[in-house]
Structures are given as structure tokens and as C-alpha cells.
Design a protein around this motif. Structure first.
Motif, PDB file in Angstrom:
ATOM      1  N   ARG A 160       0.817  -1.213   0.000  1.00 45.97           N
ATOM      2  CA  ARG A 160       0.000   0.000   0.000  1.00 45.97           C
ATOM      3  C   ARG A 160       0.858   1.274   0.000  1.00 45.97           C
ATOM      4  O   ARG A 160       0.353   2.358  -0.294  1.00 45.97           O
ATOM      5  N   ASP A 161       2.120   1.143   0.308  1.00 47.46           N
ATOM      6  CA  ASP A 161       3.047   2.271   0.334  1.00 47.46           C
ATOM      7  C   ASP A 161       3.902   2.222  -0.934  1.00 47.46           C
ATOM      8  O   ASP A 161       4.560   1.208  -1.204  1.00 47.46           O
ATOM      9  N   PRO A 162       3.933   3.279  -1.750  1.00 46.38           N
ATOM     10  CA  PRO A 162       4.707   3.228  -2.989  1.00 46.38           C
ATOM     11  C   PRO A 162       6.183   2.946  -2.767  1.00 46.38           C
ATOM     12  O   PRO A 162       6.847   2.366  -3.633  1.00 46.38           O
ATOM     13  N   ALA A 163       6.707   3.322  -1.629  1.00 44.96           N
ATOM     14  CA  ALA A 163       8.118   3.065  -1.352  1.00 44.96           C
ATOM     15  C   ALA A 163       8.413   1.574  -1.200  1.00 44.96           C
ATOM     16  O   ALA A 163       9.569   1.151  -1.277  1.00 44.96           O
ATOM     17  N   GLU A 164       7.354   0.776  -1.002  1.00 43.60           N
ATOM     18  CA  GLU A 164       7.542  -0.662  -0.802  1.00 43.60           C
ATOM     19  C   GLU A 164       7.411  -1.465  -2.094  1.00 43.60           C
ATOM     20  O   GLU A 164       7.598  -2.691  -2.078  1.00 43.60           O
ATOM     21  N   ILE A 165       7.102  -0.797  -3.210  1.00 42.30           N
ATOM     22  CA  ILE A 165       6.910  -1.548  -4.460  1.00 42.30           C
ATOM     23  C   ILE A 165       8.201  -2.240  -4.890  1.00 42.30           C
ATOM     24  O   ILE A 165       8.231  -3.457  -5.121  1.00 42.30           O
ATOM     25  N   ARG A 166       9.278  -1.469  -4.994  1.00 45.14           N
ATOM     26  CA  ARG A 166      10.537  -2.058  -5.461  1.00 45.14           C
ATOM     27  C   ARG A 166      11.065  -3.130  -4.513  1.00 45.14           C
ATOM     28  O   ARG A 166      11.459  -4.227  -4.976  1.00 45.14           O
ATOM     29  N   PRO A 167      11.082  -2.907  -3.194  1.00 42.03           N
ATOM     30  CA  PRO A 167      11.539  -3.995  -2.316  1.00 42.03           C
ATOM     31  C   PRO A 167      10.704  -5.265  -2.446  1.00 42.03           C
ATOM     32  O   PRO A 167      11.248  -6.371  -2.390  1.00 42.03           O
ATOM     33  N   ALA A 168       9.393  -5.096  -2.635  1.00 47.09           N
ATOM     34  CA  ALA A 168       8.538  -6.278  -2.792  1.00 47.09           C
ATOM     35  C   ALA A 168       8.876  -7.025  -4.080  1.00 47.09           C
ATOM     36  O   ALA A 168       8.890  -8.264  -4.114  1.00 47.09           O
ATOM     37  N   LEU A 169       9.124  -6.277  -5.160  1.00 47.11           N
ATOM     38  CA  LEU A 169       9.521  -6.906  -6.423  1.00 47.11           C
ATOM     39  C   LEU A 169      10.834  -7.669  -6.254  1.00 47.11           C
ATOM     40  O   LEU A 169      10.986  -8.787  -6.774  1.00 47.11           O
ATOM     41  N   GLU A 170      11.759  -7.089  -5.532  1.00 44.14           N
ATOM     42  CA  GLU A 170      13.046  -7.741  -5.301  1.00 44.14           C
ATOM     43  C   GLU A 170      12.856  -9.041  -4.506  1.00 44.14           C
ATOM     44  O   GLU A 170      13.486 -10.070  -4.810  1.00 44.14           O
ATOM     45  N   ARG A 171      11.999  -8.990  -3.505  1.00 41.37           N
ATOM     46  CA  ARG A 171      11.778 -10.196  -2.709  1.00 41.37           C
ATOM     47  C   ARG A 171      11.093 -11.285  -3.534  1.00 41.37           C
ATOM     48  O   ARG A 171      11.385 -12.477  -3.368  1.00 41.37           O
ATOM     49  N   ALA A 172      10.182 -10.886  -4.406  1.00 38.60           N
ATOM     50  CA  ALA A 172       9.539 -11.868  -5.284  1.00 38.60           C
ATOM     51  C   ALA A 172      10.570 -12.518  -6.198  1.00 38.60           C
ATOM     52  O   ALA A 172      10.551 -13.739  -6.422  1.00 38.60           O
ATOM     53  N   ARG A 173      11.459 -11.705  -6.744  1.00 42.45           N
ATOM     54  CA  ARG A 173      12.521 -12.235  -7.615  1.00 42.45           C
ATOM     55  C   ARG A 173      13.387 -13.237  -6.848  1.00 42.45           C
ATOM     56  O   ARG A 173      13.730 -14.310  -7.358  1.00 42.45           O
ATOM     57  N   GLU A 174      13.741 -12.892  -5.625  1.00 40.81           N
ATOM     58  CA  GLU A 174      14.635 -13.734  -4.834  1.00 40.81           C
ATOM     59  C   GLU A 174      13.947 -15.004  -4.331  1.00 40.81           C
ATOM     60  O   GLU A 174      14.616 -15.997  -4.014  1.00 40.81           O
ATOM     61  N   SER A 175      12.620 -15.004  -4.286  1.00 42.20           N
ATOM     62  CA  SER A 175      11.900 -16.157  -3.737  1.00 42.20           C
ATOM     63  C   SER A 175      12.050 -17.397  -4.607  1.00 42.20           C
ATOM     64  O   SER A 175      11.987 -18.524  -4.098  1.00 42.20           O
ATOM     65  N   GLY A 176      12.225 -17.214  -5.921  1.00 38.71           N
ATOM     66  CA  GLY A 176      12.314 -18.347  -6.821  1.00 38.71           C
ATOM     67  C   GLY A 176      11.006 -19.093  -6.987  1.00 38.71           C
ATOM     68  O   GLY A 176      10.985 -20.228  -7.472  1.00 38.71           O
ATOM     69  N   LYS A 177       9.897 -18.456  -6.605  1.00 36.46           N
ATOM     70  CA  LYS A 177       8.580 -19.087  -6.691  1.00 36.46           C
ATOM     71  C   LYS A 177       7.650 -18.268  -7.596  1.00 36.46           C
ATOM     72  O   LYS A 177       7.891 -17.088  -7.834  1.00 36.46           O
ATOM     73  N   PRO A 178       6.570 -18.885  -8.074  1.00 37.13           N
ATOM     74  CA  PRO A 178       5.501 -18.063  -8.627  1.00 37.13           C
ATOM     75  C   PRO A 178       5.037 -17.087  -7.550  1.00 37.13           C
ATOM     76  O   PRO A 178       4.889 -17.464  -6.381  1.00 37.13           O
ATOM     77  N   SER A 179       4.837 -15.825  -7.932  1.00 43.51           N
ATOM     78  CA  SER A 179       4.571 -14.820  -6.908  1.00 43.51           C
ATOM     79  C   SER A 179       3.466 -13.872  -7.346  1.00 43.51           C
ATOM     80  O   SER A 179       3.200 -13.704  -8.545  1.00 43.51           O
ATOM     81  N   LEU A 180       2.847 -13.250  -6.363  1.00 45.30           N
ATOM     82  CA  LEU A 180       1.874 -12.192  -6.608  1.00 45.30           C
ATOM     83  C   LEU A 180       2.158 -11.056  -5.642  1.00 45.30           C
ATOM     84  O   LEU A 180       2.098 -11.235  -4.419  1.00 45.30           O
ATOM     85  N   ILE A 181       2.466  -9.884  -6.187  1.00 46.72           N
ATOM     86  CA  ILE A 181       2.602  -8.670  -5.399  1.00 46.72           C
ATOM     87  C   ILE A 181       1.332  -7.861  -5.637  1.00 46.72           C
ATOM     88  O   ILE A 181       1.111  -7.347  -6.739  1.00 46.72           O
ATOM     89  N   ASN A 182       0.497  -7.792  -4.647  1.00 46.03           N
ATOM     90  CA  ASN A 182      -0.804  -7.138  -4.771  1.00 46.03           C
ATOM     91  C   ASN A 182      -0.666  -5.669  -4.382  1.00 46.03           C
ATOM     92  O   ASN A 182      -0.513  -5.343  -3.203  1.00 46.03           O
TER      93      ASN A 182
END
Length: 568
Positions: free
Chosen positions: A527-549
Motif C-alpha cells: 500500500r506504500d509506494p516506497a515498498e513496491i521495489r523492495p517487494a519486487l526484489e523479494r519476489a525475484r529472490e523467492s524463486g517461486k511463482p509470486s503475486l505482489i498485490n
């Protein structure tokens, strides 16, 4: 194949083969290494054949996804995709995927089951007139009449996929035809590489000369590189053309990424200005359909040249000065060669035109930049697509599946490499994202796949997130969530007023990040725009199918949404 006694040969053993195994052999000959399917009793012998031929079977949760995945596989690989579905509702569920491939000029084969020929017109299970239904949205549709001809007609269907501009074919195979076994020597099995000719045409030499002459005299040319540039794998020829002749290039559809961002000939935000002020406009592999204002967005005083694989597309909806039917790469290479030696002065003069367009481009970018960097909450969609654009690498395949949110992305997201942009195409089908991500990752495991969904689009086919988990196909899914079908909502507000703006278009506030976790993937809520990029990075690092809502502001609309003529 099986060995059985053949009394006609004195009891000697001869090989027999079933219809399903003949399908698999024909698929193998075409280079197909995966089929997308949802199981049904009519089609299981094809699975058995695929196991023997080493063809992967990916089973999905809805036949629409299977058909979209076959479409996506073709776009990514350049080879035809294949989906296999059962009769009746299995085939009708796949119609949308076939229709999307038809409008997008994507080569794929849908194989559908059918009741046994011995039960023809008797009301067998799931019997429908599939061929009649598919004829208007395919390049070829037929029933396989006998087991001996199964592989022959599969190969015929693939051949027809490449007749002119590419597109889908459909075959129905009756259950008794598919299950029956025939002597191997009686079955016609076309050899790989021996049943299709090259379809690459260079274009009329006289027309090429005319284009070269027009280029030599143009002071303000521009070119639009459309989806057929990628279909024809014409990237190198297109790049050589624009650089040698100093022509500013715009890209749409699968043509996006032909030139990388930052290339001096890559333009995006000044297209309307260029189409209004150019004296020569070259349209490559893009029809004059609604996306082009049916051709009315081009200056009436400019010379217009259209290059296309399909004669029926050239000159449709508006007059043109020159039409060339042929392969985009061959035509552009021939035109550049023909223009060489007579273009030097024009190339130098075009610097002013390039500078003029770059100034328009810069002004448009700077005007929008504050919104791309906005810290507002709810999140401005421009901030979301800006973060995605900054996140992409040269190896990221970007997929857009949605209405308003994907319209925002079309202005901002720039793929870094050719063939790294996927969208539904001119049919505007929602629900392609999961299937395209599935096909892209399965075909190119070396690539990162990122898909931007609208929440409405995701909800259509989102259960196949489980398929991605089951087959270990990691991707980064981003949902621009405004709890609305916002593109339609805008139109209803514009036509009927705000008091009737939320009729039939409002969705629940769904935490799709939790949905991803439920199905075994990675998920987050942002919900915070500052968290978009960190969330994308964590999804990339997870190695799983991911959903960043990502929860975006439902009260803002993309300019493309507000400019749609259907709402005026």
C-alpha cells in the motif's frame, strides 16, 4: 506402436499404431515439445503418444488457459503452439484463446475431441459442430476422417497456420479414429521439413524501388514497427533500416523492444506529433484498426506506406500511397539496400527532424514524471508502472493483462530486448496473463517473466497460478488492484453520471498476496509506494511463482482509457 499378428502376411508380426500416437509423431515432426491441455476421455490416447515421443504435457485448470498458452508459446518461440482439449465444453472453453490468436496472427493448433464416427448424429457425449464453430476464427478447420490420415491432416493444419499472415488451425478427431490402430505402413506420416515451403516474400521489386525513392526525398519520415517485425524475426533488419536511413522509429505490440530504450532512433511519447507532422509514414505489420484510429490518425498530407504479410490488410480502412506485401525483414532490408547511395543528403537533413521529435518526447516525459515519482496513497498507477519499468532487466519478458492498469503501462514500460513484450493483441482479451507467463517460462527458463495484471483480469484465470506452482514455473506477478473493472467504470461514469458509475463493475477487496501463499507461491500486499521495489526484489529472490498485490488509486484513469471513442 504395437506388434500384432497379420494373417495377410502368413502370421508374421507387423507394427500397428494408434491415432493418438500418430498425432504425437506429427507434433514431433513440427518441432512441438509441449502441449497444453485439460484432460478428457476423448483425447487421452494423445497423451500416451506424447509420452513415447518425449513431448511434455502441461495440464491446466481451464481450457481457455490451454489455448492462450499455445498462443503464447508461438509468440515466444517462433514455433507453432499446440493445445489439446476434449469435445463439447472442452472445445467451447478454448474458443476465446483461438479467437485471440486469430486476431493476433499467432500460429497455433487446437486439437479437440469428438464423439465416435460410429455414433455420428446419434447424440453422443459432448457432441457439437466444432468445425462449424471454429471456421470463422481459424485459417483451417477440419475433421480427421480416418486413422490412417491423422498425422497427414495434423501436418496439413500446421501448414495452413502459415498461409499468409500466421494464425490458428483447428482439428477435431473422433474418438474411434483416435483410439483405433492401423498398420504402420498404411499411415501417411509426413517427414519433418518436407511438407512446408518458405513463406518469406521480399515484395514487388518495383514497389521496393518506389519506397527507396520516397525515402530519398522525405525530410520528415517516421516508421511504426508492429507485431510482424517480431513475427518475422526482423529485428536486425529493422534496426539496420532505421540507423542507415536515420528514420525515427515507434513500436507497438510485439514490435516493442526492437530498439532498446535510449537508442537515438527509439521514440515513444511523440508518436501523435510525428504522425501529424511527418511527410512519409511507414507502417510495418500493423493494421489500420481501432488502435490506429482506422488510419485517421495519420496526416492527410503525408505519403503513407504499408508493409504487411497479408494482402487483405494493406490499404484497408484508409487510402495509402504504396502497399507492399511481404516479410518485414526482407522488405526493410531490400529497401535500405535500394536507398543506399542516394540518401546521404536526406540523412543529414533529418537531424533537425530527430531533434524536434526528441524535444517533444522530453517535454511529455517531464510533464508526467511527477506522477511517476508520486508518493501518494492510494498509489498512483503511474508510480507502479514506473517502478516496474525500472525493475526490468534485459532478460525480463514483460506481459500485460488488464484494462486501465495495462493502458498506463503501455506509456511507461519499455522492454529492453526484442520479443520481451506480450499483450493480448487487438481482440483485447482479459485473462491471457497467467497462460502467457506459463508458456514464456516453460519455453524460456533462462528468462525472467513479469506479468502485470488488473485485478479483474487476474480473477478470470487466476486459479492456474496453481499450475505454475505445480510445474515449478517461477514468475513475478504484479496486480494493480483497484477493486474495479476501472476501464469500464470510467465509461459508465462518462455516459450515465457518477450515480450510475458502479453498476456491474465493482469487485471485492481481495488480498491476492494471501491467495498466492495459499496455493504454494510467494505473496505480498503493498500500500506504500516506497515498498513496491523492495517487494519486487523479494519476489525475484523467492524463486517461486509470486503475486505482489499493489493497491492503486481507483479514482484515476489512464489517458488511453479516457480517450476511447466508445465512451464519447
Amino acid at each position: 506402436m504395437r506388434k500384432t499378428a497379420d494373417a495377410g502376411k502368413g502370421g508374421m508380426m507387423s507394427e500397428t499404431i494408434s491415432g493418438g500416437h500418430l498425432v504425437a509423431k506429427a507434433l514431433k515432426a513440427e518441432g512441438v515439445d509441449v502441449i497444453y491441455t485439460l484432460c478428457g476421455g476423448h483425447i487421452i490416447d494423445i497423451y500416451d503418444g506424447c509420452v513415447d515421443e518425449g513431448i511434455e504435457v502441461i495440464d491446466v485448470r481451464h481450457e481457455q488457459v490451454a489455448a492462450h498458452a499455445a498462443d503464447g508459446y508461438a509468440r515466444i518461440t517462433g514455433k507453432p503452439g499446440c493445445a489439446v482439449v476434449t469435445a463439447g465444453p472442452g472445445t467451447t472453453d478454448a474458443v476465446t484463446g483461438v479467437a485471440n490468436a486469430f486476431r493476433a496472427e499467432s500460429p497455433m493448433l487446437l486439437i479437440g475431441g469428438q464423439g465416435a464416427l460410429s455414433q455420428h448424429k446419434m447424440g453422443s457425449l459432448q457432441d457439437l459442430p466444432h468445425v462449424d464453430m471454429m471456421n470463422p476464427i481459424t485459417k483451417f478447420a477440419a475433421t480427421v476422417p480416418s486413422t490412417e490420415r491423422v498425422a497427414d491432416i495434423v501436418s496439413m493444419a500446421f501448414r495452413e497456420c502459415y498461409n499468409g499472415a500466421p494464425g490458428p488451425s483447428f482439428l477435431e478427431i473422433p474418438r474411434d479414429v483416435l483410439d483405433a490402430k492401423v498398420p504402420l505402413e498404411k499411415a501417411r506420416i509426413p517427414k519433418a521439413g518436407h511438407y512446408r515451403a518458405s513463406t518469406r516474400q521480399q515484395g514487388d521489386p518495383e514497389a521496393i524501388e518506389r519506397l527507396a525513392d520516397m525515402l530519398a526525398h522525405a525530410e520528415k519520415p517516421c516508421i511504426l514497427l508492429g507485431s510482424q517485425v517480431w513475427t518475422c524475426r526482423a529485428t536486425d533488419a529493422a534496426i539496420d533500416f532505421v540507423r542507415a536511413l536515420n528514420v525515427p522509429a515507434y513500436m507497438n505490440g510485439s514490435g516493442r523492444g526492437t530498439l532498446p530504450p535510449g537508442d537515438p532512433h527509439h521514440f515513444q511519447l511523440s508518436r501523435r506529433y510525428a504522425f501529424t507532422n511527418a511527410d512519409l509514414i511507414i507502417i510495418v505489420g500493423t493494421p489500420f484498426d481501432f488502435r490506429m484510429g482506422y488510419g485517421k490518425r495519420l496526416s492527410p498530407t503525408a505519403a503513407v506506406v504499408q508493409i504487411d504479410l497479408d494482402y487483405r490488410t494493406v490499404g484497408k480502412n484508409r487510402d495509402i500511397d504504396l502497399g507492399i506485401v511481404g516479410d518485414a525483414g526482407l522488405v526493410l532490408a531490400a529497401a535500405a539496400q535500394a536507398a543506399s547511395g542516394r540518401i546521404e543528403n536526406a540523412v543529414t537533413k533529418r537531424k533537425e527532424w530527430m531533434d524536434e521529435l526528441r524535444a517533444v518526447e522530453t517535454q511529455a516525459y517531464e510533464k508526467r514524471l511527477p506522477r511517476q515519482l508520486s508518493d501518494a496513497q492510494p498509489i498512483d498507477p503511474y508510480r507502479l508502472v514506473h517502478e516496474i519499468n525500472e525493475f526490468l532487466t534485459e532478460d525480463t519478458i514483460y506481459i500485460g493483462d488488464g484494462g486501465d492498469i495495462v493502458t498506463f503501462s503501455g506509456q511507461v514500460v519499455q522492454p529492453k530486448s526484442p520479443g520481451h513484450w506480450m499483450d493480448p493483441g487487438p481482440l483485447g482479451t482479459l485473462g491471457v496473463g497467467m497462460a502467457f507467463a506459463m508458456a514464456a517460462k516453460q519455453a524460456r527458463r533462462d528468462k525472467e517473466v513479469l506479468c502485470l495484471f488488473g485485478d479483474g483480469a487476474f480473477s478470470l484465470t487466476g486459479w492456474d497460478f496453481e499450475t505454475m506452482v505445480r510445474f515449478d514455473l517461477p514468475f513475478i506477478g504484479v496486480i494493480g488492484n483497484n477493486s474495479s473493472m476501472n476501464q469500464i467504470r470510467y465509461g459508465q461514469a462518462a455516459k450515465y453520471g457518477e450515480d450510475r458509475a458502479r453498476v456491474g463493475n465493482t469487485l471485492g477487496d481481495i488480498r491476492y498476496g494471501d491467495f498466492a501463499k495459499l496455493l504454494g507461491g510467494y505473496g505480498e500486499e503493498v500500500r506504500d509506494p516506497a515498498e513496491i521495489r523492495p517487494a519486487l526484489e523479494r519476489a525475484r529472490e523467492s524463486g517461486k511463482p509470486s503475486l505482489i498485490n499493489v493497491w492503486v488509486d481507483p479514482e484515476v484513469y489512464a489517458p488511453g482509457t479516457m480517450n476511447q471513442t466508445m465512451y464519447k
